[in-house]
Design a protein around this motif. Structure first.
Motif, PDB file in Angstrom:
ATOM      1  N   ASP A  81       0.842  -1.185   0.000  1.00 26.74           N
ATOM      2  CA  ASP A  81       0.000   0.000   0.000  1.00 26.74           C
ATOM      3  C   ASP A  81       0.881   1.241   0.000  1.00 26.74           C
ATOM      4  O   ASP A  81       2.018   1.219   0.473  1.00 26.74           O
ATOM      5  CB  ASP A  81      -0.944   0.029   1.214  1.00 26.74           C
ATOM      6  CG  ASP A  81      -0.190   0.099   2.523  1.00 26.74           C
ATOM      7  OD1 ASP A  81       0.138   1.216   2.963  1.00 26.74           O
ATOM      8  OD2 ASP A  81       0.081  -0.968   3.114  1.00 26.74           O
ATOM      9  N   TRP A 106       4.929   4.225  -8.018  1.00 22.12           N
ATOM     10  CA  TRP A 106       4.448   3.049  -7.284  1.00 22.12           C
ATOM     11  C   TRP A 106       3.292   2.399  -8.046  1.00 22.12           C
ATOM     12  O   TRP A 106       3.224   1.168  -8.155  1.00 22.12           O
ATOM     13  CB  TRP A 106       4.015   3.462  -5.884  1.00 22.12           C
ATOM     14  CG  TRP A 106       3.381   2.362  -5.095  1.00 22.12           C
ATOM     15  CD1 TRP A 106       3.999   1.312  -4.486  1.00 22.12           C
ATOM     16  CD2 TRP A 106       1.974   2.201  -4.845  1.00 22.12           C
ATOM     17  NE1 TRP A 106       3.067   0.506  -3.873  1.00 22.12           N
ATOM     18  CE2 TRP A 106       1.827   1.018  -4.067  1.00 22.12           C
ATOM     19  CE3 TRP A 106       0.846   2.923  -5.189  1.00 22.12           C
ATOM     20  CZ2 TRP A 106       0.595   0.572  -3.640  1.00 22.12           C
ATOM     21  CZ3 TRP A 106      -0.391   2.476  -4.764  1.00 22.12           C
ATOM     22  CH2 TRP A 106      -0.509   1.313  -3.989  1.00 22.12           C
ATOM     23  N   ILE A 107       2.379   3.216  -8.579  1.00 20.26           N
ATOM     24  CA  ILE A 107       1.253   2.676  -9.337  1.00 20.26           C
ATOM     25  C   ILE A 107       1.754   1.936 -10.572  1.00 20.26           C
ATOM     26  O   ILE A 107       1.284   0.839 -10.894  1.00 20.26           O
ATOM     27  CB  ILE A 107       0.282   3.803  -9.746  1.00 20.26           C
ATOM     28  CG1 ILE A 107      -0.534   4.262  -8.527  1.00 20.26           C
ATOM     29  CG2 ILE A 107      -0.663   3.339 -10.855  1.00 20.26           C
ATOM     30  CD1 ILE A 107      -1.503   5.372  -8.831  1.00 20.26           C
ATOM     31  N   GLU A 110       3.177  -1.339  -9.508  1.00 20.03           N
ATOM     32  CA  GLU A 110       2.086  -2.246  -9.164  1.00 20.03           C
ATOM     33  C   GLU A 110       1.415  -2.790 -10.426  1.00 20.03           C
ATOM     34  O   GLU A 110       1.115  -3.986 -10.528  1.00 20.03           O
ATOM     35  CB  GLU A 110       1.045  -1.506  -8.306  1.00 20.03           C
ATOM     36  CG  GLU A 110       1.408  -1.385  -6.842  1.00 20.03           C
ATOM     37  CD  GLU A 110       1.008  -2.626  -6.077  1.00 20.03           C
ATOM     38  OE1 GLU A 110       0.514  -3.590  -6.698  1.00 20.03           O
ATOM     39  OE2 GLU A 110       1.191  -2.648  -4.857  1.00 20.03           O
ATOM     40  N   ALA A 111       1.189  -1.906 -11.404  1.00 22.02           N
ATOM     41  CA  ALA A 111       0.533  -2.327 -12.642  1.00 22.02           C
ATOM     42  C   ALA A 111       1.379  -3.346 -13.387  1.00 22.02           C
ATOM     43  O   ALA A 111       0.876  -4.365 -13.871  1.00 22.02           O
ATOM     44  CB  ALA A 111       0.264  -1.105 -13.527  1.00 22.02           C
ATOM     45  N   ARG A 126       5.743  -8.751  -3.149  1.00 24.57           N
ATOM     46  CA  ARG A 126       5.005  -7.547  -2.785  1.00 24.57           C
ATOM     47  C   ARG A 126       4.919  -7.513  -1.274  1.00 24.57           C
ATOM     48  O   ARG A 126       4.124  -8.207  -0.669  1.00 24.57           O
ATOM     49  CB  ARG A 126       3.613  -7.541  -3.417  1.00 24.57           C
ATOM     50  CG  ARG A 126       3.630  -7.349  -4.902  1.00 24.57           C
ATOM     51  CD  ARG A 126       2.230  -7.319  -5.488  1.00 24.57           C
ATOM     52  NE  ARG A 126       1.465  -6.175  -5.008  1.00 24.57           N
ATOM     53  CZ  ARG A 126       0.474  -6.254  -4.153  1.00 24.57           C
ATOM     54  NH1 ARG A 126       0.128  -7.398  -3.643  1.00 24.57           N
ATOM     55  NH2 ARG A 126      -0.174  -5.183  -3.777  1.00 24.57           N
ATOM     56  N   LEU A 188      -3.220   1.504 -14.971  1.00 19.41           N
ATOM     57  CA  LEU A 188      -3.993   1.788 -13.758  1.00 19.41           C
ATOM     58  C   LEU A 188      -4.315   3.263 -13.615  1.00 19.41           C
ATOM     59  O   LEU A 188      -5.282   3.641 -12.971  1.00 19.41           O
ATOM     60  CB  LEU A 188      -3.204   1.325 -12.524  1.00 19.41           C
ATOM     61  CG  LEU A 188      -3.356  -0.150 -12.171  1.00 19.41           C
ATOM     62  CD1 LEU A 188      -2.612  -0.443 -10.872  1.00 19.41           C
ATOM     63  CD2 LEU A 188      -4.801  -0.547 -12.019  1.00 19.41           C
ATOM     64  N   THR A 189      -3.449   4.141 -14.173  1.00 17.43           N
ATOM     65  CA  THR A 189      -3.682   5.576 -14.038  1.00 17.43           C
ATOM     66  C   THR A 189      -4.584   6.124 -15.124  1.00 17.43           C
ATOM     67  O   THR A 189      -5.094   7.231 -15.010  1.00 17.43           O
ATOM     68  CB  THR A 189      -2.352   6.344 -14.078  1.00 17.43           C
ATOM     69  OG1 THR A 189      -1.694   6.060 -15.311  1.00 17.43           O
ATOM     70  CG2 THR A 189      -1.460   5.931 -12.935  1.00 17.43           C
ATOM     71  N   ASN A 350      -6.471   1.559  -2.136  1.00 19.77           N
ATOM     72  CA  ASN A 350      -5.796   0.329  -2.519  1.00 19.77           C
ATOM     73  C   ASN A 350      -5.721   0.243  -4.036  1.00 19.77           C
ATOM     74  O   ASN A 350      -6.441   0.952  -4.743  1.00 19.77           O
ATOM     75  CB  ASN A 350      -6.538  -0.891  -1.956  1.00 19.77           C
ATOM     76  CG  ASN A 350      -6.599  -0.863  -0.438  1.00 19.77           C
ATOM     77  OD1 ASN A 350      -5.602  -0.623   0.220  1.00 19.77           O
ATOM     78  ND2 ASN A 350      -7.790  -1.084   0.111  1.00 19.77           N
ATOM     79  N   VAL A 351      -4.870  -0.624  -4.527  1.00 24.94           N
ATOM     80  CA  VAL A 351      -4.679  -0.743  -5.969  1.00 24.94           C
ATOM     81  C   VAL A 351      -5.952  -1.187  -6.674  1.00 24.94           C
ATOM     82  O   VAL A 351      -6.208  -0.814  -7.820  1.00 24.94           O
ATOM     83  CB  VAL A 351      -3.530  -1.732  -6.265  1.00 24.94           C
ATOM     84  CG1 VAL A 351      -3.325  -1.888  -7.762  1.00 24.94           C
ATOM     85  CG2 VAL A 351      -2.244  -1.251  -5.629  1.00 24.94           C
ATOM     86  N   ASP A 352      -6.786  -1.969  -5.993  1.00 22.90           N
ATOM     87  CA  ASP A 352      -7.999  -2.483  -6.636  1.00 22.90           C
ATOM     88  C   ASP A 352      -9.155  -1.484  -6.610  1.00 22.90           C
ATOM     89  O   ASP A 352     -10.272  -1.815  -6.998  1.00 22.90           O
ATOM     90  CB  ASP A 352      -8.437  -3.790  -5.972  1.00 22.90           C
ATOM     91  CG  ASP A 352      -8.734  -3.615  -4.486  1.00 22.90           C
ATOM     92  OD1 ASP A 352      -8.648  -2.480  -3.980  1.00 22.90           O
ATOM     93  OD2 ASP A 352      -9.022  -4.631  -3.819  1.00 22.90           O
TER      94      ASP A 352
END
Length: 443
Positions: A81, A106-107, A110-111, A126, A188-189, A350-352
């Protein structure tokens, strides 16, 4: 030319282009995951190096293990996170622009991790917040870390980490500048960007249609606010939708209104993570969708001056936690400080796409199980009692495994020879690894 695996004409995401796996850079042979992770790790490492502090010194200030910080800075692990990343950056003196860039990197990491995992590509662990590695060592210990060169080492400060807010306008020299984002690393962005662009496009189209329709006859200008009437956010000087990353007088106006409403936001004209959290809290209290986007409806609600962020003091929050958790009051308070700095309006994405809410950062999934909502989670009394209910399921803090580990590690090295890392008699000792679906991210 590097081809994007989602649009290579060779079977889409699961396809192969030129006989090479899609997660491999055709020119350099590096995995996309490695490159994204190194961009994130290098930026964080730059922040660490400019402080002149050792990993151990930063760990004490951030409340995260030194080995975890070393993994993140060396590209051998990725926090689960962004709250963990933000705590490290804050103690390194990061300003809001740097926090925004760090969040983007970071995003992207994560992606790339999620995509590579779906394709069967190699990924890195992770890590959860402050988690210690199991088995082999993750790298040099904090004691082996030499002080950074190029300046006087900074004395370690026993003070607690600063509360989550925007940094002042006085900005230290940062690490790397903003980098370009290859298409493969921004899936993701793109949703946030598309939402902002679609909002702006919709407003522009409506304005064009209105002008065209009114052309044959006398025009009747649509009512709109101007800076002179005291509502700058509703004027043409500000974008239709304000979001994370903006820096202008419109953001300063937004921050002034949030401060007047009871927020603890820094008025510095930077729409950073702290301002985003305040916008989300305001939207929850106003009964709006908490998306963090300052659209026309949010602007008008801000100017109504009807929403107030009435809050408990940190001392009151701590006192109530001690009353509700008489079995282990210090441990419960330590976990809450790790999760939210005792800020009842604290939230983290959170990423989701889900969020964690309030003093004990209860996830959307847990809120549904407990019959709660983000609004109820912002009530310290309800949040603390909900945390008690989660604790009562096994009479332990395994729902906050990561912060619990951090607390127990901080308590175990007692200079007087004692140790508080052992569980109380009759209590179940938490597992060293996170239990499935039981971490503070609700996963």
């Amino acid at each position: 030319m590097r081809k994007h695996p989602l649009n290579c004409g060779c079977g889409g995401l699961a396809g192969r282009c030129g006989g090479m796996p899609p997660w491999v850079d055709r020119h350099r042979g590096h995995s996309v995951t490695e490159r994204d992770l190194e961009e994130f790790a290098g930026y964080l490492r730059g922040m660490k190096e400019r402080t002149g502090r050792s990993y151990e010194a930063l760990a004490k200030r951030a409340g995260i293990s030194s080995s975890a910080i070393h993994r993140y800075c060396s590209g051998k692990g990725l926090p689960a996170d962004f709250g963990t990343v933000e705590r490290i950056a804050k103690v390194c003196g990061a300003h809001s622009d740097e926090l925004l860039e760090l969040h983007r990197r970071w995003i992207r990491a994560e992606a790339a991790q999620a995509w590579a995992k779906a394709e069967g590509a190699p990924t890195v662990p992770r890590d959860a917040a402050g988690a210690e590695p199991t088995g082999s060592s993750a790298g040099p210990s904090a004691e082996q870390e030499p002080a950074a060169t190029g300046g006087e080492p900074v004395e370690d400060d026993p003070a607690a980490p600063a509360p989550p807010s925007e940094e002042p306008e006085k900005r230290p020299a940062g690490p790397a500048r903003f980098s370009s984002i290859p298409f493969v690393r921004r899936w993701l962005t793109v949703a946030v960007v598309a939402l902002s662009c679609s909002g702006a496009a919709a407003v522009g189209t409506a304005a064009l249609m209105s002008t065209t329709a009114a052309a044959p006859g006398p025009t009747t200008p649509a009512p709109s606010a101007s800076p002179e009437d005291g509502r700058l956010l509703l004027s043409r000087a500000c974008p239709p939708i304000m979001a994370l990353g903006e820096h202008d007088e419109c953001v300063r106006e937004l921050q002034r209104i949030l401060l007047k409403a009871g927020g603890l936001v820094q008025v510095d004209a930077d729409f950073g993570p702290g301002t985003l959290r305040h916008v989300v809290a305001f939207q929850v209290l106003a009964g709006m969708e908490p998306n963090g986007l300052v659209d026309d409806a949010t602007k008008r609600m801000l100017y109504q001056n009807t929403v107030k962020m009435i809050r408990w003091s940190p001392a009151k929050v701590e006192g109530r936690i001690r009353e509700v958790f008489p079995e282990e009051p210090d441990r419960a308070v330590g976990i809450a400080k790790c999760m939210s700095f005792l800020d009842q309006y604290y939230s983290l994405p959170n990423v989701d796409g889900t969020r964690n809410w309030g003093v004990f950062q209860i996830s959307d999934r847990r809120l549904a199980e407990l019959g709660g909502s983000p609004l109820r989670a912002f009530d310290p009394e309800w949040n603390i009692q909900a945390a008690r209910r989660l604790w009562s399921q096994n009479r332990d803090f395994s729902h906050w495994e990561n912060c619990d580990q951090t607390y127990r590690r901080s308590e175990s090295p007692d200079p007087k020879g004692g140790s508080t890392s052992s569980p109380a008699p009759g209590k179940k000792k938490p597992s060293p690894s996170p239990s499935p679906g039981r971490d503070e991210n609700g996963r």
